[in-house]
Enzyme design. Structure first.
Site, PDB file in Angstrom:
ATOM      1  N   ALA A   1       0.902  -1.275  -0.291  1.00  0.00           N
ATOM      2  CA  ALA A   1       0.017   0.045   0.160  1.00  0.00           C
ATOM      3  C   ALA A   1       0.757   1.243   0.015  1.00  0.00           C
ATOM      4  O   ALA A   1       0.782   2.186  -0.707  1.00  0.00           O
ATOM      5  CB  ALA A   1      -0.901  -0.051   1.248  1.00  0.00           C
TER       6      ALA A   1
ATOM      7  N   ALA B   1       2.267   1.627  -3.575  1.00  0.00           N
ATOM      8  CA  ALA B   1       1.226   2.096  -4.258  1.00  0.00           C
ATOM      9  C   ALA B   1       0.856   3.765  -4.226  1.00  0.00           C
ATOM     10  O   ALA B   1       1.058   4.441  -5.227  1.00  0.00           O
ATOM     11  CB  ALA B   1      -0.261   1.610  -4.216  1.00  0.00           C
ATOM     12  N   GLU B   2       0.994   3.996  -2.839  1.00  0.00           N
ATOM     13  CA  GLU B   2       0.584   5.504  -2.689  1.00  0.00           C
ATOM     14  C   GLU B   2       1.519   6.497  -3.070  1.00  0.00           C
ATOM     15  O   GLU B   2       1.463   7.605  -3.642  1.00  0.00           O
ATOM     16  CB  GLU B   2       0.199   5.901  -1.178  1.00  0.00           C
ATOM     17  CG  GLU B   2      -0.325   7.296  -0.796  1.00  0.00           C
ATOM     18  CD  GLU B   2      -1.166   7.348   0.122  1.00  0.00           C
ATOM     19  OE1 GLU B   2      -1.155   8.517   0.541  1.00  0.00           O
ATOM     20  OE2 GLU B   2      -1.442   6.314   0.821  1.00  0.00           O
ATOM     21  N   THR B   3       2.681   5.728  -2.901  1.00  0.00           N
ATOM     22  CA  THR B   3       4.241   6.663  -3.396  1.00  0.00           C
ATOM     23  C   THR B   3       4.152   6.963  -4.728  1.00  0.00           C
ATOM     24  O   THR B   3       4.337   8.109  -5.122  1.00  0.00           O
ATOM     25  CB  THR B   3       5.133   5.964  -2.766  1.00  0.00           C
ATOM     26  OG1 THR B   3       5.311   5.838  -1.438  1.00  0.00           O
ATOM     27  CG2 THR B   3       6.566   6.771  -3.088  1.00  0.00           C
TER      28      THR B   3
ATOM     29  N   SER C   1       1.594   9.102  -5.836  1.00  0.00           N
ATOM     30  CA  SER C   1       1.531  10.626  -5.323  1.00  0.00           C
ATOM     31  C   SER C   1       2.652  11.200  -6.013  1.00  0.00           C
ATOM     32  O   SER C   1       2.674  12.386  -6.289  1.00  0.00           O
ATOM     33  CB  SER C   1       1.838  10.484  -3.852  1.00  0.00           C
ATOM     34  OG  SER C   1       0.834  10.155  -3.024  1.00  0.00           O
TER      35      SER C   1
END
Length: 158
Positions: free
Chosen positions: A70, A73-75, A78
């Site tokens: 997670a 994925a967010e990195t 973003s």
């Protein structure tokens, strides 16, 4: 200290998120990206690719931790949103902040490296949406995520 102030580039020069390749080769001392071993391989608003080793990011059963997936994925999403924020607000202190993350863990990462590919679904004035596929070295799908970021502009102080 801003996010950009914290970065160092593998070649000694400061990374330029608006230049071709953006943060490819940059490092973030003292951050989650450093702790998990993330490496930016490709960086544009439309597509950002980041890898991460499975070793050091395992859960107690010995497989890749879902929280590490997670975070990866967010990195990736973003970073893509950050470059979009700066491209669409030239000369302004624009940045992106995550507002939603949905991840489905499909396979178990066991060895080697996983790679997240964030692909833009929506690049708007005030928000972005990226889908992110995380795959292992054998190209098996490990996780799929959807990440929404809000684009903000800091007000200028007079």
């Amino acid at each position: 200290m801003t996010h950009l102030d914290q970065t160092t580039h593998a070649h000694g020069a400061s990374p330029d998120p608006l230049a071709h390749g953006g943060w490819v080769g940059a490092h973030w001392p003292g951050t989650l990206m450093e702790a998990t071993g993330m490496e930016v391989l490709e960086h544009t608003a439309a597509r950002t690719v980041i890898s991460m080793p499975i070793d050091g990011n395992r859960q107690s059963a010995g497989i890749l931790h879902g929280g590490a997936s997670a975070a990866l994925a967010e990195t990736a999403a973003s970073f893509a949103a950050q470059i979009h924020a700066r491209e669409t607000n030239p000369g302004k202190p624009a940045f992106a902040v995550g507002t939603e993350l949905n991840a489905s863990h499909i396979g178990a990462g066991r060895e080697g490296t996983v790679t997240a590919t964030a692909t833009a679904v929506h690049l708007g004035r005030s928000s972005t949406v990226h889908t992110v596929e995380i795959r292992d070295e054998a190209d098996r799908l490990i996780s799929v995520a959807r990440v929404t970021n809000r684009i903000l502009v800091r007000p200028r102080h007079k």
